[in-house]
Structure formats: C-alpha cells, structure tokens
Design an enzyme around this catalytic site. Structure first.
Site, mmCIF file in Angstrom:
data_model
loop_
_atom_site.group_PDB
_atom_site.id
_atom_site.type_symbol
_atom_site.label_atom_id
_atom_site.label_comp_id
_atom_site.label_asym_id
_atom_site.label_seq_id
_atom_site.Cartn_x
_atom_site.Cartn_y
_atom_site.Cartn_z
ATOM 1 N N ASN A 78 0.817 -1.216 0.000
ATOM 2 C CA ASN A 78 0.000 0.000 0.000
ATOM 3 C C ASN A 78 0.850 1.265 0.000
ATOM 4 O OD1 ASN A 78 -2.505 1.713 0.763
ATOM 5 N ND2 ASN A 78 -1.100 2.050 2.478
ATOM 6 N N TYR A 143 2.794 9.799 -11.727
ATOM 7 C CA TYR A 143 2.054 8.981 -10.756
ATOM 8 C C TYR A 143 1.207 7.940 -11.490
ATOM 9 C CZ TYR A 143 -1.435 7.622 -7.293
ATOM 10 O OH TYR A 143 -2.276 6.898 -6.473
ATOM 11 N N GLY A 144 0.452 8.377 -12.489
ATOM 12 C CA GLY A 144 -0.348 7.440 -13.273
ATOM 13 C C GLY A 144 0.527 6.420 -13.983
ATOM 14 N N ALA A 146 3.410 5.301 -12.995
ATOM 15 C CA ALA A 146 3.906 4.351 -11.993
ATOM 16 C C ALA A 146 2.851 3.315 -11.643
ATOM 17 C CB ALA A 146 4.354 5.103 -10.747
ATOM 18 N N LYS A 147 1.609 3.746 -11.478
ATOM 19 C CA LYS A 147 0.542 2.812 -11.139
ATOM 20 C C LYS A 147 0.217 1.887 -12.314
ATOM 21 C CE LYS A 147 -0.352 4.019 -6.849
ATOM 22 N NZ LYS A 147 -0.015 3.110 -5.733
#
Length: 239
Positions: A78, A143-144, A146-147
């Site tokens: 998480n 960020y996107g 990486a996800k």
C-alpha cells in the site's frame, strides 16, 4: 489458523483501514511506514505491530527482514502516493527527472523491492495485493505511469507466484475521501467533479478498499490472480 499480514504504508488512510480490518478479523498484523507517529498510534489502538521502514530503500528493507517472522501469509503493498504534491515546484529538466523518478520509486519500485525481499517468506496459499489507482487508466503524469507500471509488473508476478498457490492482484481505487492523498489541497469544486463522475454518487472510503483487499486474501479468491479490481463507484468503467 491465524495468518500473518504485512501492510506497508499502514499508518494512515487505506493502509490503516486495511490493517484495522485484518486485526478485527483476528489476524496477526504488522504495519510499516516511514513515520513512527501514525504507526504507533494505530498500534496502541488496535494491537497491530508497528515497524518503521522506507520501502524504497533496499537497506531499510534488509533491516526490516530481521524484525519479521519467517512466514508471511498476506502482503499488502500500500505504501506510495503522488509525490508531485511534495515537489518544490522547480521546472528544469533535472527537477523533472527527479520528480518523475520519485513517483516511480514510491509507487512501483517500492512494491517490487518489498515483494522481492519477502519472496521466500510468502506462504503457499497466500496473497499479494497491491494498491493501484484509477490514474493508471485516466492519467496523472508520472504517478499514473507508476501505477500503470505496477499493474503490468503484477502480470509477471502472478505467473511467478502461481505455482506456489500464491495470488497477486491490484486493487485500483478511484477518489477516496478521508485520506492524506491530496495533502488537504483538494478544492471543493474538484471534489464535486470527482464524486459526480461516479455512478454511485459518493466518494469512496478507505473501508471500501480494505474490504476488497480482505476479499482477495480470503479463501473465496484463491482462483483470482493477475487481475486489476477497480473500486471507484463506476468512475472508470470496464467490461
């Protein structure tokens, strides 16, 4: 038999809700994170065990191993978040590279390193669950990216762990209220837009995500692996 659950980034938000849910179910729960304060507060409230660790740092993970049991039944990756909110605002190329790598480290590399470090302790019949993001499908800069990378990397992980009876999945939240994700900087107009994008007409809660994680770690989900489960109230629809 009581299981041992490790929740990274477990001091606040989704990680905290997940740790509390597993603890309420009678599991042995270990939470990790970089900030001692929230971790120890949760430990005092719920009886979980708190350990400080920066999951982007291989040396910190090596130290963490000495504090963990030999058997881990469920790993919840998480730890992460959009590190752009912590940027100093510099726009030169070096700063861009630094900030891009920060999101990759926080959200992708941290999960890969942690899973690798715990690989030989993951119990047969166990589960690895990563927390992804709707940003992987709708975009949000590094960020996107990486996800999205996390979800793709998980495809190989599921294949590697499958022969040991271990599942590996991604839970992909949409807008979740009552977390520190936006650093208290989310304008009311933006929040209204995010809620309006859902089919359910409400923001998600940390418990929504925690309950999905618990399901993926349950006996009822032993044949679910290599998947992304979207928990966003219909803000991102699939078929």
């Amino acid at each position: 038999m009581t299981r041992t659950i490790v929740v990274t980034g477990g001091g606040t938000g989704i990680g905290r809700a997940t740790a509390r849910l597993f603890a309420e179910q009678g599991e042995t729960v270990i939470v990790t994170g970089r900030r001692p304060g929230p971790l120890h507060e949760l430990a005092a409230e719920s009886g979980v065990r708190a350990l400080v660790c920066d999951h982007t740092d291989p040396r910190a993970l090596t130290t963490l191993l000495s504090e963990l049991p030999d058997r881990i039944d469920v790993l919840v990756n998480n730890a992460g978040g959009n590190t752009d909110f912590d940027s100093d605002g510099a726009t030169d190329l070096a700063a861009y590279a630094r900030d891009f790598r920060a999101n990759l480290d926080a959200n992708l590399v941290s999960a890969a390193l942690t899973t690798k470090a715990l690989d030989d302790r993951l119990a047969p019949g166990g589960a690895v669950v990563h927390i992804g993001s709707i940003a992987a499908d709708q975009g949000a800069g590094s960020y996107g990216a990486a996800k999205a990378g996390l979800a793709t990397w998980n495809l190989d992980l599921a294949r590697e762990l499958g022969p040991r009876g271990i599942t590996a999945n991604v839970v992909s939240p949409g807008y979740i209220a009552d977390t520190e994700f936006f650093r208290d900087r989310l304008p009311d107009t933006r929040r209204t837009t995010l809620v309006a994008a859902t089919a359910t007409g409400r923001a998600g809660t940390p418990t929504d995500i925690a309950s999905t994680v618990a399901f993926l770690a349950s006996p009822g989900a032993r044949h679910i692996t290599g998947q992304v489960l979207h928990v966003n109230g219909g803000a991102h629809r699939t078929r």
